[in-house]
Design an enzyme around this catalytic site. Sequence first.
Site, PDB file in Angstrom:
ATOM      1  N   HIS A 130      -8.105   7.571  22.429  1.00  0.00           N
ATOM      2  CA  HIS A 130      -9.359   6.847  22.632  1.00  0.00           C
ATOM      3  C   HIS A 130     -10.401   7.789  23.222  1.00  0.00           C
ATOM      4  O   HIS A 130     -10.860   7.631  24.346  1.00  0.00           O
ATOM      5  CB  HIS A 130      -9.122   5.630  23.528  1.00  0.00           C
ATOM      6  CG  HIS A 130      -8.145   4.683  22.922  1.00  0.00           C
ATOM      7  ND1 HIS A 130      -8.516   3.703  22.033  1.00  0.00           N
ATOM      8  CD2 HIS A 130      -6.798   4.606  23.028  1.00  0.00           C
ATOM      9  CE1 HIS A 130      -7.441   3.053  21.636  1.00  0.00           C
ATOM     10  NE2 HIS A 130      -6.386   3.585  22.227  1.00  0.00           N
ATOM     11  N   HIS A 167     -14.026   6.479  18.046  1.00  0.00           N
ATOM     12  CA  HIS A 167     -12.620   6.155  17.799  1.00  0.00           C
ATOM     13  C   HIS A 167     -12.416   4.723  17.332  1.00  0.00           C
ATOM     14  O   HIS A 167     -13.306   3.890  17.391  1.00  0.00           O
ATOM     15  CB  HIS A 167     -11.753   6.459  19.024  1.00  0.00           C
ATOM     16  CG  HIS A 167     -12.050   5.655  20.238  1.00  0.00           C
ATOM     17  ND1 HIS A 167     -13.022   6.000  21.140  1.00  0.00           N
ATOM     18  CD2 HIS A 167     -11.485   4.517  20.720  1.00  0.00           C
ATOM     19  CE1 HIS A 167     -13.052   5.115  22.124  1.00  0.00           C
ATOM     20  NE2 HIS A 167     -12.127   4.191  21.882  1.00  0.00           N
ATOM     21  N   ASP A 222      -9.958   1.354  17.558  1.00  0.00           N
ATOM     22  CA  ASP A 222      -8.997   0.609  18.365  1.00  0.00           C
ATOM     23  C   ASP A 222      -8.156  -0.262  17.441  1.00  0.00           C
ATOM     24  O   ASP A 222      -8.689  -1.119  16.728  1.00  0.00           O
ATOM     25  CB  ASP A 222      -9.694  -0.311  19.370  1.00  0.00           C
ATOM     26  CG  ASP A 222     -10.337   0.420  20.534  1.00  0.00           C
ATOM     27  OD1 ASP A 222     -10.001   1.591  20.771  1.00  0.00           O
ATOM     28  OD2 ASP A 222     -11.180  -0.201  21.214  1.00  0.00           O
ATOM     29  N   HIS A 224      -3.557  -1.724  20.956  1.00  0.00           N
ATOM     30  CA  HIS A 224      -4.245  -1.108  22.093  1.00  0.00           C
ATOM     31  C   HIS A 224      -4.305  -2.048  23.302  1.00  0.00           C
ATOM     32  O   HIS A 224      -4.463  -1.596  24.428  1.00  0.00           O
ATOM     33  CB  HIS A 224      -5.664  -0.711  21.664  1.00  0.00           C
ATOM     34  CG  HIS A 224      -6.527  -0.173  22.754  1.00  0.00           C
ATOM     35  ND1 HIS A 224      -6.121   0.793  23.642  1.00  0.00           N
ATOM     36  CD2 HIS A 224      -7.812  -0.471  23.103  1.00  0.00           C
ATOM     37  CE1 HIS A 224      -7.103   1.073  24.487  1.00  0.00           C
ATOM     38  NE2 HIS A 224      -8.143   0.311  24.186  1.00  0.00           N
ATOM     39  N   HIS A 229     -11.656  -6.642  23.829  1.00  0.00           N
ATOM     40  CA  HIS A 229     -10.295  -6.155  23.646  1.00  0.00           C
ATOM     41  C   HIS A 229      -9.318  -7.321  23.569  1.00  0.00           C
ATOM     42  O   HIS A 229      -8.472  -7.392  22.676  1.00  0.00           O
ATOM     43  CB  HIS A 229      -9.903  -5.223  24.800  1.00  0.00           C
ATOM     44  CG  HIS A 229     -10.483  -3.859  24.711  1.00  0.00           C
ATOM     45  ND1 HIS A 229     -11.792  -3.586  25.040  1.00  0.00           N
ATOM     46  CD2 HIS A 229      -9.925  -2.688  24.349  1.00  0.00           C
ATOM     47  CE1 HIS A 229     -12.021  -2.293  24.874  1.00  0.00           C
ATOM     48  NE2 HIS A 229     -10.908  -1.718  24.445  1.00  0.00           N
TER      49      HIS A 229
END
Length: 195
Positions: A11, A15, A17, A21, A145
């Site tokens: 990361h 980048h 994900d 992750h 996330h």
Amino acid sequence: MVLEHFSTGEHTGTHFDAPVHWVTGQQGADVSQVPVSRLIAPAVVIDHTADAADDPDFLLEVEHVKAWEAEHGALPAGGWLLYRTGWDAYGDDPERYANAGRTPGISVECARWLAEESPIQGVGVETVGTDAGAAHSFDPPFPCHSFLLGQEKYGLTQLRNLALLPATGAVVIAGPLPIVSGSGSPCRVLALVER
């Protein structure tokens, strides 16, 4: 010369994900398992550069996305939502880029909506991560996330040159390294635009 091996952070820089992750995506794909068909996809750009210039903690909300859709049409099924904040202008100045943790992002409600209700496959941002700098204090923490990766969606971070893309009509090619068991990868991200 043959390079036998090298090491890099997964990361770092621009980048990708992958779902694994984050804890919510631990049963999902690692970066080597992302289907090639998902590495090439349509993209739209939602531009809130002026808002982020006025407020470095600016958050994209569901109503912003719905207003964009009212003007430009529905988000693309299986495509990318690229969130332009102008933050790439600070990419060569680490202190300004980090901005003491004050960077724009996406609200909890919008992250949940993008993950659970929108047809996109992922979100791309110009900042260091898909979440706002203050997202550690959100409930839940780091909602992009948590929600997106938990729904088998992806993130692209530290993008540049989104100002060169139209609101609709671009195609993104995201080429991460196929790191077995990798939670992410440095990524060459290209956009094709019809001229």
